[in-house]
Design an enzyme around this catalytic site. Structure first.
Site, PDB file in Angstrom:
ATOM      1  N   ASP A 165      -7.990   4.804  12.200  1.00 43.77           N
ATOM      2  CA  ASP A 165      -6.812   4.960  12.205  1.00 43.77           C
ATOM      3  C   ASP A 165      -6.505   6.513  11.792  1.00 43.77           C
ATOM      4  OD1 ASP A 165      -5.347   3.221  13.844  1.00 43.77           O
ATOM      5  OD2 ASP A 165      -5.017   1.804  12.603  1.00 43.77           O
TER       6      ASP A 165
ATOM      7  N   ARG B 292      -0.703   5.542  16.777  1.00 41.36           N
ATOM      8  CA  ARG B 292      -0.549   6.957  15.517  1.00 41.36           C
ATOM      9  C   ARG B 292      -0.522   7.992  15.931  1.00 41.36           C
ATOM     10  NH1 ARG B 292      -0.320   2.866  12.447  1.00 41.36           N
ATOM     11  NH2 ARG B 292      -1.859   1.274  12.506  1.00 41.36           N
TER      12      ARG B 292
ATOM     13  N   ASP C 111       0.694  -1.328  -0.069  1.00 46.05           N
ATOM     14  CA  ASP C 111       0.037   0.107  -0.125  1.00 46.05           C
ATOM     15  C   ASP C 111       0.993   1.297   0.057  1.00 46.05           C
ATOM     16  OD1 ASP C 111      -2.340  -1.392   0.127  1.00 46.05           O
ATOM     17  OD2 ASP C 111      -2.586  -1.090   1.950  1.00 46.05           O
TER      18      ASP C 111
ATOM     19  N   SER D 231      -5.366  -8.256   7.880  1.00 49.76           N
ATOM     20  CA  SER D 231      -5.068  -6.970   7.991  1.00 49.76           C
ATOM     21  C   SER D 231      -4.452  -7.165   9.847  1.00 49.76           C
ATOM     22  CB  SER D 231      -5.935  -5.542   7.981  1.00 49.76           C
ATOM     23  OG  SER D 231      -5.664  -4.816   8.358  1.00 49.76           O
TER      24      SER D 231
END
Ligand code: ARG
Length: 404
Positions: free
Chosen positions: A126, A97, A17, A178
């Protein structure tokens, strides 16, 4: 794309990605793209990420070890606060994050970039955490989330794009899951896990063995806290990151730290997520055990009922840099002054049991608690106390009786 963007700092993992995003941003905006990869203890080979960023054509590459900052300024404050979302999720991803986003913004300022970018999808938490953190720290910075914008819908299309653009990818067998990993834990979703009635298959776990496969003998460990911060293990002083890594190993090998949660995401959907968090599980239990001993009753009740769940929500909601989180932290700090001492834990086939605790600041008074001969508690005072304590109920009961 009307806005002119000349330089972008991209949160880069080295995966498919973010590699595609790197190229896509350069093409779409004609911008310079600087990659930033943070080591939060995910244990991946960062040399591979560096190599891939180079080969994909990054204009500059930042790779930083942020484990120390992550533990000291994010993980341990959350541990002290007792921050566990919906009573189960120990917030590993959610705590990572804001730190990554903060560094993206700082690098953008140093490099004179107009934007930062990340690879989050438009459905998860996120994206909110990155975007809101960036806004909080620099309201002028733009945040780009290509996966939210572009027309590529599938992994196949991304692979095709990568092949067309000479992006060096290793096309591995696609995992149906994931995942996200750092020191504080691992998050796993998608695939068969999307059916909350289905037991998670053993193949999803990487940090923990199944409790059945764990040793038949329990492992005993001893953890030392100073002011609510873990500072040592089994007779040895240890720095935070090392202590967490060690506990992940010991806990994981005893099957400790698996969590199965159907959680409420910020964007309004319920999602089923599996977590592996051996060290966090052990440390939250140990820390709680020491607070039982050292925090006065009302403070303890207030913290557990009002502060811990609210703190966890703020972290989950991407509001790390919110003034309320800072205010709650100030409360937490004053409660932690005496959370010092030693906790003994027994790990056995998935269970993590606290089996002993002691503190120089213990509020436990044997002479008050005991039913033995040493008893110093003044029982004669109990009767009067109970009369006054129950007075409101007595008054209410009398009124009821009078009405009958
Ligand atoms: N649900 C967790 C959170 O919102 C983890 C998100 C990342 N998980 C993942 N499997 N990519 O913090």
């Amino acid at each position: 794309m009307s806005e002119r963007i000349e330089k972008i700092i991209l949160a880069y993992s080295g995966g498919l990605d973010t590699s595609v995003i790197l190229k896509w941003l350069q093409e779409e905006y004609g911008a310079e793209v600087i990659t930033f990869t943070a080591d939060l203890g995910q244990g991946e080979n960062l040399a591979i990420a560096k190599d891939r960023a180079e080969k994909t054509g990054a204009n500059k590459i930042y790779i930083e070890d942020l484990k120390g900052e992550f533990v000291a300024n994010y993980v341990f404050p959350a541990l002290q606060a007792g921050a566990v979302y919906e009573s189960k999720y120990m917030l590993a991803t959610a705590l990572g994050r804001p730190l990554i986003a903060k560094r993206l913004v700082e690098i953008a300022e140093e490099e004179g970039a107009d934007a930062i970018a990340h690879g989050c999808t438009g459905k998860g938490n996120d994206q909110v955490r990155f975007d809101v953190t960036a806004t909080a720290l620099n309201p002028d910075i733009k945040v780009l989330a290509p996966v939210r914008e572009w027309s590529m819908k599938s992994r196949e299309e991304e692979i095709e794009y990568a092949l067309q653009h000479q992006i060096p990818i290793t096309v591995t067998q696609e995992s149906p899951y994931s995942t996200d990993l750092n020191l504080w834990g691992r998050s796993i979703e998608c695939g068969v896990l999307e059916d909350p009635s289905v037991e998670p298959p053993e193949e999803i776990y990487e940090m923990t063995v199944s409790p059945q496969a764990a040793p038949n003998e329990p492992a005993y460990i001893e953890i030392y806290f100073e002011g609510g911060v873990p500072v040592g293990l089994n007779g040895q002083e240890m720095d935070g990151a090392e202590l967490i890594q060690t506990l992940n190993k010991i806990g994981g090998s005893n099957g400790v730290g698996r969590v199965d949660l159907v959680e409420n995401r910020l964007v309004g959907i319920k999602s089923r997520e599996i977590y592996e968090c051996p060290a966090a599980t052990i440390l939250f239990a140990a820390h709680k055990g020491l607070e039982e001993l050292t925090l006065e009753r009302e403070t303890l009740h207030y913290k557990n009922a009002m502060v811990s769940p609210r703190y966890a929500e703020l972290v989950y909601y991407g509001l790390w840099f919110h003034p309320l989180r800072e205010a709650l932290d100030a409360f937490v700090k004053t409660t932690q002054q005496n959370v010092t001492g030693r906790v003994r834990m027994r790990l056995y086939k998935g269970a993590c049991m606290l089996v002993g605790r002691e503190s120089p600041y213990s509020l436990y008074d044997y002479s008050l608690a005991t039913y033995d001969r040493g008893d110093m508690f003044d029982r004669t005072a109990a009767e009067g106390f109970i009369k006054i304590w129950g007075l409101p109920l007595r008054v209410a009961a009398c009124l009821c009786a009078a009405k009958r």
